[in-house]
Design an enzyme around this catalytic site. Structure first.
Site, PDB file in Angstrom:
ATOM      1  N   CYS A   1       0.844  -1.288   0.056  1.00 39.64           N
ATOM      2  CA  CYS A   1      -0.112  -0.148   0.077  1.00 39.64           C
ATOM      3  C   CYS A   1       0.864   1.190   0.057  1.00 39.64           C
ATOM      4  CB  CYS A   1      -1.065   0.179   1.050  1.00 39.64           C
ATOM      5  SG  CYS A   1      -0.325  -0.265   2.835  1.00 39.64           S
TER       6      CYS A   1
ATOM      7  N   HIS B   1      -1.540   1.286   7.460  1.00 39.02           N
ATOM      8  CA  HIS B   1      -1.901   1.466   6.214  1.00 39.02           C
ATOM      9  C   HIS B   1      -1.520   2.900   5.536  1.00 39.02           C
ATOM     10  CE1 HIS B   1      -4.178   0.543   2.645  1.00 39.02           C
ATOM     11  NE2 HIS B   1      -5.271   1.253   2.934  1.00 39.02           N
TER      12      HIS B   1
ATOM     13  N   ASN C   1      -7.835   4.780  -2.029  1.00 36.96           N
ATOM     14  CA  ASN C   1      -7.354   3.791  -1.472  1.00 36.96           C
ATOM     15  C   ASN C   1      -6.762   2.575  -2.416  1.00 36.96           C
ATOM     16  OD1 ASN C   1      -6.804   1.807   0.640  1.00 36.96           O
ATOM     17  ND2 ASN C   1      -8.819   1.361   1.211  1.00 36.96           N
TER      18      ASN C   1
END
Length: 392
Positions: A59, A317, A338
């Site tokens: 991520c 994250h 995202n």
């Protein structure tokens, strides 16, 4: 941190999506049914479409890649789809070197931070997605389980001084990466012209030295660069510390001026889902707030620091902040792109309340011109700042 039984039951009943996130393989929360949140845009910064990290702990690369794509649009006015997996490959080369030369005392994992692509692009340049997908023939999704296992199994022996293996890892690690992600071309064509990774970096007009990461904690002085002690900071890169209100003011200022930001945050809260991140004032509201607007906590720097030091706040994250919205009651949220695919959250986007970001946002990466001028002046006065934001 401890999870509430009701939240656990909710996850079981709603069949959560499983995604790999940062250095952990984490459950990507599912949007609760019948959400009453209605968002209207206040400011939105152009970004390329949502992508999917699939089964990879990357991520950090997806969020920074999206951030850099928006920066290229801002600087050059051109949409360029950059390769996330080229950043991943380059980071592994640097991680392996760091881990081996530190004789195994450093961190070697899938995880990373937003400054990793900035650091690697200085040395290795950039590649467009069309040239380097990180997928071999017949593959359609990223799955890095075997890749990481192969790298880890070979890197660890080289980090043992007693092994006497020498520096053959400089050939072996790239060979493993070639086998799983594909070889890197020495030259490639893009829009009819030939480039190397370094000349393509020049083409994008990105200058990695013009970016910095800001945060807010009390265990280090304000307005000074420092190494933030979090697991994913394997490279011991420096952050710049601001008072909490000033940290938030700079985020708002950047967005208002058309600068997006790459965000590292804690995604372990039961009130963090694929759609929203909120921080209820009352514990009894932590299930209801997933679908209905409820009062949120008044976050202080002391609360933030305590949560960080007792590990209630961890770096889990990373996402790309591309704007601000408000709900039907006028409450403000940050819109974040995202990397869990367009079917997660609201077409791949999540909305983070001011309270959540203030409490759970570890840091943001941004262009130095996105800072408030008074903040820039304070950071410029720092004598060790010259290696970062003073370079032109």
């Amino acid at each position: 941190m401890k999870k509430d039984p009701l939240f656990t039951l909710l996850l079981v009943l709603l069949l959560p999506l499983i995604q790999a996130c940062e250095s952990k393989h984490e459950k990507a929360p599912v949007v609760p049914p019948k959400s009453n949140y209605v968002f209207s845009s206040i400011k939105e910064i152009p970004a390329l479409p949502v992508t999917d990290q699939n089964s990879s702990g990357t991520c950090w690369s997806f969020s920074t890649t999206s951030f850099l794509e928006s920066e290229i649009m801002r600087l050059k006015g051109e949409k360029i789809d950059l390769s996330e997996m080229y950043f991943v490959r380059c980071a592994y080369l640097l991680k392996a070197q760091n881990y081996i030369l530190r004789q195994g005392t450093a961190r070697f994992s899938e995880g990373g931070l937003n400054h990793d692509p900035m650091m690697s692009s200085t040395q290795f340049g950039l590649l467009p997605q069309s040239v380097y997908t990180g997928l071999l023939k017949g593959e359609t999704q990223h799955n890095h389980f075997n890749l990481f296992q192969a790298l880890e199994s070979r890197v660890k022996p080289y980090a043992n001084p007693a092994s006497k293996l020498g520096a053959e890892w400089r050939k072996e690690v790239p060979s493993i990466l070639d086998g799983f992600l594909g070889k890197v071309p020495d030259q490639f064509q893009y829009k009819g012209k030939w480039y190397t990774p370094m000349s393509f970096l020049d083409y994008t007009q990105l200058n990695p030295d013009h970016y910095l990461t800001i945060t807010s904690f009390t265990h280090v002085p304000f307005y000074k660069p420092f190494v933030l002690s979090i697991p994913a900071n394997w490279a011991y890169e420096r952050f710049y510390n601001l008072p909490l209100d000033e940290f938030m003011e700079n985020i708002d200022h950047a967005i208002e001026e058309g600068f997006s930001l790459a965000l590292d945050l804690d995604g372990t809260e039961p009130t963090f889902t694929a759609e929203i991140g909120v921080l209820p004032q009352k514990q009894e509201d932590k299930t209801l707030i997933l679908t209905q607007i409820r009062p949120e906590k008044k976050v202080t720097l002391q609360m933030r620091q305590e949560a960080f030091e007792n590990f209630q706040t961890t770096d889990d994250h990373l996402v790309h902040i591309i704007g601000k919205v408000q709900d039907q009651h006028g409450n403000l949220y940050y819109k974040a792109k995202n990397s869990w695919g367009p079917k997660a959250g609201r077409q791949g986007y999540m909305y983070l309340s001011v309270a959540y970001l203030k409490m759970k946002g570890i840091s943001v990466l941004l262009h130095k011109e996105g800072l408030i001028e008074t903040t820039r002046q304070k950071l410029y006065r720092s004598p060790v700042q010259a290696t970062s934001i003073q370079q032109e």
